[in-house]
Design a protein around this motif. Structure first.
Motif, short mmCIF file in Angstrom:
data_model
loop_
_atom_site.label_atom_id
_atom_site.label_comp_id
_atom_site.label_asym_id
_atom_site.label_seq_id
_atom_site.Cartn_x
_atom_site.Cartn_y
_atom_site.Cartn_z
N ALA A 155 0.83 -1.20 0.00
CA ALA A 155 0.00 0.00 0.00
C ALA A 155 0.87 1.26 0.00
CB ALA A 155 -0.93 -0.01 1.21
N GLN A 156 2.00 1.23 0.70
CA GLN A 156 2.94 2.36 0.67
C GLN A 156 3.45 2.59 -0.74
OE1 GLN A 156 6.25 2.33 3.40
NE2 GLN A 156 5.01 1.46 5.05
N ILE A 157 3.82 1.53 -1.41
CA ILE A 157 4.35 1.66 -2.77
C ILE A 157 3.30 2.25 -3.71
CG2 ILE A 157 5.24 0.36 -4.75
CD1 ILE A 157 6.36 -1.66 -2.70
N ALA A 158 2.07 1.76 -3.58
CA ALA A 158 1.00 2.26 -4.45
C ALA A 158 0.71 3.74 -4.21
CB ALA A 158 -0.27 1.44 -4.23
N GLU A 159 0.92 4.18 -2.97
CA GLU A 159 0.60 5.57 -2.64
C GLU A 159 1.74 6.52 -2.96
OE1 GLU A 159 0.37 7.46 1.57
OE2 GLU A 159 -1.69 6.87 1.07
N GLY A 160 2.98 6.13 -2.67
CA GLY A 160 4.08 7.08 -2.81
C GLY A 160 5.30 6.61 -3.56
N ASP A 161 5.22 5.43 -4.21
CA ASP A 161 6.36 4.88 -4.97
C ASP A 161 7.61 4.73 -4.10
OD1 ASP A 161 5.01 4.54 -7.33
OD2 ASP A 161 5.47 6.53 -8.08
N SER A 162 7.43 4.48 -2.82
CA SER A 162 8.55 4.21 -1.93
C SER A 162 8.07 3.32 -0.81
CB SER A 162 9.12 5.52 -1.35
OG SER A 162 8.15 6.16 -0.55
N VAL A 163 9.00 2.67 -0.13
CA VAL A 163 8.62 1.74 0.93
C VAL A 163 9.73 1.70 1.98
CG1 VAL A 163 9.61 -0.26 -0.26
CG2 VAL A 163 7.79 -0.60 1.42
N ASP A 164 9.35 1.57 3.24
CA ASP A 164 10.29 1.43 4.35
C ASP A 164 9.84 0.22 5.17
OD1 ASP A 164 11.90 1.60 6.61
OD2 ASP A 164 11.92 3.79 6.59
N ILE A 165 10.42 -0.94 4.87
CA ILE A 165 9.98 -2.18 5.52
C ILE A 165 10.32 -2.15 7.00
CG2 ILE A 165 10.27 -4.69 5.52
CD1 ILE A 165 10.87 -4.53 2.56
N PHE A 166 11.48 -1.64 7.36
CA PHE A 166 11.89 -1.61 8.76
C PHE A 166 10.90 -0.82 9.61
CE2 PHE A 166 14.05 0.67 12.19
CZ PHE A 166 14.52 -0.38 12.94
N GLN A 167 10.55 0.39 9.16
CA GLN A 167 9.64 1.22 9.91
C GLN A 167 8.24 0.61 9.96
OE1 GLN A 167 10.15 3.80 11.80
NE2 GLN A 167 12.33 3.95 11.37
N THR A 168 7.82 -0.07 8.89
CA THR A 168 6.51 -0.71 8.88
C THR A 168 6.44 -1.81 9.93
OG1 THR A 168 6.27 -0.23 6.53
CG2 THR A 168 4.83 -1.92 7.44
N VAL A 169 7.47 -2.65 9.98
CA VAL A 169 7.52 -3.69 11.01
C VAL A 169 7.51 -3.07 12.41
CG1 VAL A 169 8.92 -5.56 11.98
CG2 VAL A 169 8.68 -5.34 9.52
N LYS A 170 8.25 -1.99 12.56
CA LYS A 170 8.33 -1.32 13.86
C LYS A 170 6.97 -0.78 14.29
CE LYS A 170 11.06 2.22 16.26
NZ LYS A 170 12.12 3.24 16.09
N ILE A 171 6.22 -0.19 13.35
CA ILE A 171 4.90 0.36 13.67
C ILE A 171 3.93 -0.75 14.07
CG2 ILE A 171 2.88 1.49 12.65
CD1 ILE A 171 4.83 3.19 11.01
N LEU A 172 3.93 -1.85 13.31
CA LEU A 172 3.01 -2.94 13.62
C LEU A 172 3.39 -3.64 14.92
CD1 LEU A 172 2.45 -4.48 10.06
CD2 LEU A 172 0.97 -2.92 11.32
#
Length: 275
Positions: A155-172
């Protein structure tokens, strides 16, 4: 679970004594999709199958019937209808995933199958409902965490053409600390996103180094002392006005005129006056 872009209901595989509670949760929140990330063969005796083998089965106050079943590769899809007290009912699509990698060498084909599952889930999800996806595995944490992280990253990629997997794991993990439990699961999350980018024809670009980015610079500490750009100068030899640190002469500076050394002088001096 509430991410930045997606929301989920996450739970474990129902126990024999909690199947009716499982369907009560489905009936209350009415998700449009159930994602099952463990095979029935992986379930131990403490887990229970929550859908019928034949046409229908009864679990407490809930009656569950199979409307249709289909298979496509590593995914089995079932249309299930749950009815409470023979009055109200709710229909939900269940995706059972069989392709979870058991070894590190299986990660790429497993990632390809999981991306295919995520696309199917996205197409069947009711976007108007807040909690439209129910995800479960044996524990409700490890594989469930990988799946939720992957959907959030896509969903991040679809919205902003970028992704931060580390921060996503941290948030969840702030809401569910057990999410993405092992290094292997974390690496598999990267493999899933890499596979998604490949299938979407994204081009992998080098990471840009911006002004605020700090990196290690290799320094050769074996330089000759004479090549040091700064040297200590004796002020008594260079004069009182000389600096403690002076620039070393280079080929460009050799042609410049050198200042004449100045003799030190006193602040006070005697003068002869005519009387």
């Amino acid at each position: 679970m509430k991410g930045v872009h997606c929301t989920f209901i996450t739970t474990q595989m129902p126990l024999p004594t909690t199947v009716s509670d499982f369907w009560s949760m489905v009936f209350d929140f009415k998700p449009s999709t159930i994602v099952m990330l463990n095979d029935k063969g992986q379930s131990d005796k403490s887990c229970a199958q929550y859908w019928p083998n034949d046409d229908s089965a009864k679990f407490g106050s809930y009656s569950v019937s199979i409307l249709s079943t289909s298979s496509d590769g590593d995914v089995t899809t079932r249309q299930l209808k749950v009815t409470r007290n023979s009055k109200t009912s709710h229909t939900v699509t269940q995706y059972q995933f069989h392709g979870w990698p058991k070894h590190g060498s299986d990660q790429q084909p497993g990632a390809r199958s999981l991306v295919k599952l995520i696309r199917a889930v996205k197409s069947s999800t009711n976007k108007k409902k807040e909690f439209s996806i129910l995800v479960h595995c044996l524990s409700g944490a490890g594989r469930t965490g990988v799946f939720c992280t992957a959907m959030e990253c896509i969903a991040q990629i679809a919205e902003g053409d970028s992704v931060d997997i580390f921060q996503t794991v941290k948030i969840l993990r702030a809401d569910r600390m057990q999410f993405v439990q092992t290094e292997e699961e974390y690496a598999f999350t990267y493999e899933v996103i890499r596979e998604y980018l490949h299938t979407e024809n994204y081009e992998q670009l080098p990471y840009p180094i911006e002004d605020h980015t700090y990196g290690n610079v290799e320094i050769d500490y074996t330089l000759d002392p004479e090549e040091n750009p700064y040297e200590v100068t004796d002020p008594q030899e260079a004069g009182a006005t000389a600096l403690m640190y002076g620039n070393v002469e280079t080929e460009r500076s050799q042609d410049r005129p050198k200042p004449e050394p100045q003799q030190p002088y006193s602040v006070y001096e005697n003068f002869a006056f005519d009387s």
